[in-house]
Design a protein around this motif. Structure first.
Motif, PDB file in Angstrom:
ATOM      1  N   SER A 133       0.824  -1.210   0.000  1.00 27.50           N
ATOM      2  CA  SER A 133       0.000   0.000   0.000  1.00 27.50           C
ATOM      3  C   SER A 133       0.856   1.256   0.000  1.00 27.50           C
ATOM      4  O   SER A 133       2.012   1.247   0.408  1.00 27.50           O
ATOM      5  CB  SER A 133      -0.923   0.003   1.223  1.00 27.50           C
ATOM      6  N   ARG A 134       0.247   2.322  -0.458  1.00 24.85           N
ATOM      7  CA  ARG A 134       0.922   3.621  -0.409  1.00 24.85           C
ATOM      8  C   ARG A 134       0.932   4.124   1.034  1.00 24.85           C
ATOM      9  O   ARG A 134       0.033   3.811   1.813  1.00 24.85           O
ATOM     10  CB  ARG A 134       0.198   4.618  -1.307  1.00 24.85           C
ATOM     11  N   PRO A 135       1.935   4.913   1.405  1.00 26.95           N
ATOM     12  CA  PRO A 135       1.963   5.450   2.777  1.00 26.95           C
ATOM     13  C   PRO A 135       0.818   6.432   3.000  1.00 26.95           C
ATOM     14  O   PRO A 135       0.460   7.212   2.120  1.00 26.95           O
ATOM     15  CB  PRO A 135       3.323   6.141   2.851  1.00 26.95           C
ATOM     16  N   MET A 136       0.235   6.364   4.197  1.00 23.31           N
ATOM     17  CA  MET A 136      -0.872   7.239   4.567  1.00 23.31           C
ATOM     18  C   MET A 136      -0.431   8.161   5.703  1.00 23.31           C
ATOM     19  O   MET A 136       0.306   7.739   6.607  1.00 23.31           O
ATOM     20  CB  MET A 136      -2.078   6.410   5.030  1.00 23.31           C
ATOM     21  N   PRO A 137      -0.862   9.418   5.695  1.00 21.32           N
ATOM     22  CA  PRO A 137      -0.516  10.314   6.803  1.00 21.32           C
ATOM     23  C   PRO A 137      -1.260   9.922   8.071  1.00 21.32           C
ATOM     24  O   PRO A 137      -2.356   9.354   8.020  1.00 21.32           O
ATOM     25  CB  PRO A 137      -0.967  11.691   6.296  1.00 21.32           C
ATOM     26  N   ALA A 138      -0.670  10.200   9.210  1.00 24.64           N
ATOM     27  CA  ALA A 138      -1.288   9.876  10.497  1.00 24.64           C
ATOM     28  C   ALA A 138      -0.776  10.838  11.552  1.00 24.64           C
ATOM     29  O   ALA A 138       0.199  11.569  11.334  1.00 24.64           O
ATOM     30  CB  ALA A 138      -0.980   8.431  10.889  1.00 24.64           C
ATOM     31  N   ILE A 145      -6.468  10.762   1.929  1.00 25.92           N
ATOM     32  CA  ILE A 145      -5.411  11.154   0.995  1.00 25.92           C
ATOM     33  C   ILE A 145      -4.140  10.383   1.310  1.00 25.92           C
ATOM     34  O   ILE A 145      -3.689  10.367   2.459  1.00 25.92           O
ATOM     35  CB  ILE A 145      -5.127  12.668   1.098  1.00 25.92           C
ATOM     36  N   ALA A 146      -3.579   9.730   0.301  1.00 25.02           N
ATOM     37  CA  ALA A 146      -2.302   9.036   0.490  1.00 25.02           C
ATOM     38  C   ALA A 146      -1.177  10.057   0.532  1.00 25.02           C
ATOM     39  O   ALA A 146      -1.285  11.172  -0.002  1.00 25.02           O
ATOM     40  CB  ALA A 146      -2.070   8.039  -0.630  1.00 25.02           C
ATOM     41  N   LEU A 147      -0.094   9.683   1.176  1.00 22.94           N
ATOM     42  CA  LEU A 147       1.046  10.587   1.308  1.00 22.94           C
ATOM     43  C   LEU A 147       1.812  10.673  -0.006  1.00 22.94           C
ATOM     44  O   LEU A 147       1.999   9.673  -0.699  1.00 22.94           O
ATOM     45  CB  LEU A 147       1.973  10.075   2.408  1.00 22.94           C
TER      46      LEU A 147
END
Length: 367
Positions: free
Chosen positions: A196-201, A225-227
């Motif tokens: 998976s694409r990195p996600m902000p958190a 929104i993906a990072l």
């Protein structure tokens, strides 16, 4: 006669038990009623001015004027609630616009808001098993409470957040539609899985609940929104082999955790800004609070006389809160930069006393 006496004794004991049960029930009902009333006043501040609540206002004044008699307890200052939500300025209670998009794109979010305001879309609090192994023969589990949030900004963008363990229980009281201001937090990214694409958190250490609001309709809430990977690609793949050497701040220089070689990018977590040692400094961790939750320690932090248990508490805190290393068999070596910072803050007197990281089930922490 003996039978009659025994029966009377049992009857007396039963009456005492019933009285104690009734007293406990009455106290519980009173607690629930008070909790409900205070919650209602918080949501509807106009009730605070009601004449029937004069006794409550007087009580609050008494508590405020005598802090030595009614001192705040450990952890009370980690979460605050605005005293009168109706008087909060709109600018300080409206979710921040553009914040989550800025986090996802890697922009400097401080230019938008140093203390972003976000709305609670959902909240989940649950227990996670942590394997406790004091020896090969004695094994048990301790449950760690974690609170996860889905938050919305002013553009109805979503972001995942998790609260530090010491405020997880307070976070459990948050409800959908609560508006919070982040006081102390760190922006992270994570991978749902390897592909998976990195996600902000967000990792939240301290917050303030400032208002309530009606949530937007479901079709108005945007997809997560993906990072942007443009900058993250410079930092390597996050799968560096764990160093087998013993980290020794007494004889070694600190490891270089740079933007191009981000050592603390591990276990699917990446720091969007600086190194973890700068974003969440070791020196700012309160050992007295950590000791209350950490299952490695069975005494208050103030009673510890050696640095090793202090280091173990910090290893546990970062592993649990930041890298989600919870559950049986879920182990891993913390980043060299972080291990160095912890050892530097709480060192040994002799380099020969360092044990280093051990990957065996009975010793899965650095010494």
């Amino acid at each position: 006669m003996p039978t009659k006496a025994t029966g009377k004794k049992r009857k007396t004991k039963s009456q005492v038990e019933k009285q104690e049960d009734k007293k406990a029930d009455d106290q519980y009902c009173l607690h629930i009623e008070m909790q409900s009333m205070l919650k209602t006043i918080t949501v509807r501040p106009s009730l605070w001015k009601n004449d029937t609540l004069r006794y409550l206002r007087n009580f609050c004044i008494t508590v405020s004027n005598h802090p030595e008699t009614f001192p705040p307890l450990m952890g009370d200052d980690e979460v605050s609630v605005h005293s009168d939500i109706s008087d909060v300025d709109e600018k300080t209670s409206t979710p921040t616009k553009g914040y989550i998009a800025a986090v996802a794109s890697g922009e400097e979010t401080a230019n938008i808001a140093s203390h972003p305001i976000l709305a609670v879309l959902s909240r989940k609090t649950g227990f996670h098993d942590v394997l406790r192994q004091e020896s090969e023969k004695a094994k048990d589990h301790q449950k760690v409470k974690l609170t996860h949030l889905t938050l919305l900004d002013g553009d109805n963008n979503q972001i995942h957040a998790r609260m530090a363990t010491h405020i997880a229980d307070a976070g459990r009281k948050l409800e959908e539609g609560d508006v919070i201001r982040l006081e102390l937090f760190t922006e992270l990214s994570y991978h749902v899985n390897e592909d998976s694409r990195p996600m902000p958190a967000l990792f939240i250490i301290k917050y303030t609940r400032v208002a309530r609001m009606s949530l937007p309709l479901q079709n108005e809430i945007k997809e997560r929104i993906a990072l942007s990977t443009t900058k993250l690609d410079l930092g390597g793949d996050g799968k560096k082999k764990a160093s087998s050497r013993i980290i020794d701040p007494l004889s070694q220089p600190p490891p270089e955790c740079t933007f191009e070689n981000r050592l603390c990018r591990k276990f699917g977590v990446n720091f969007i800004g600086r190194c973890i040692c700068d974003e969440i400094p070791v020196a700012e961790r309160d050992l007295s609070i950590i000791a209350e939750d950490c299952h490695y320690i069975n005494k208050p932090a103030s009673e510890l006389t050696e640095n090793k248990p202090r280091r173990l508490m910090l290893y546990w805190w970062y592993a649990t809160n930041i890298y989600s290393l919870t559950g049986k068999g879920n182990r891993g070596k913390l980043p060299d930069c972080l291990e160095y910072a912890i050892k530097q803050a709480y060192p040994e007197t002799d380099s020969s006393k360092w044990t280093g990281y051990k990957s065996t089930p009975s010793a899965n922490r650095a010494g």
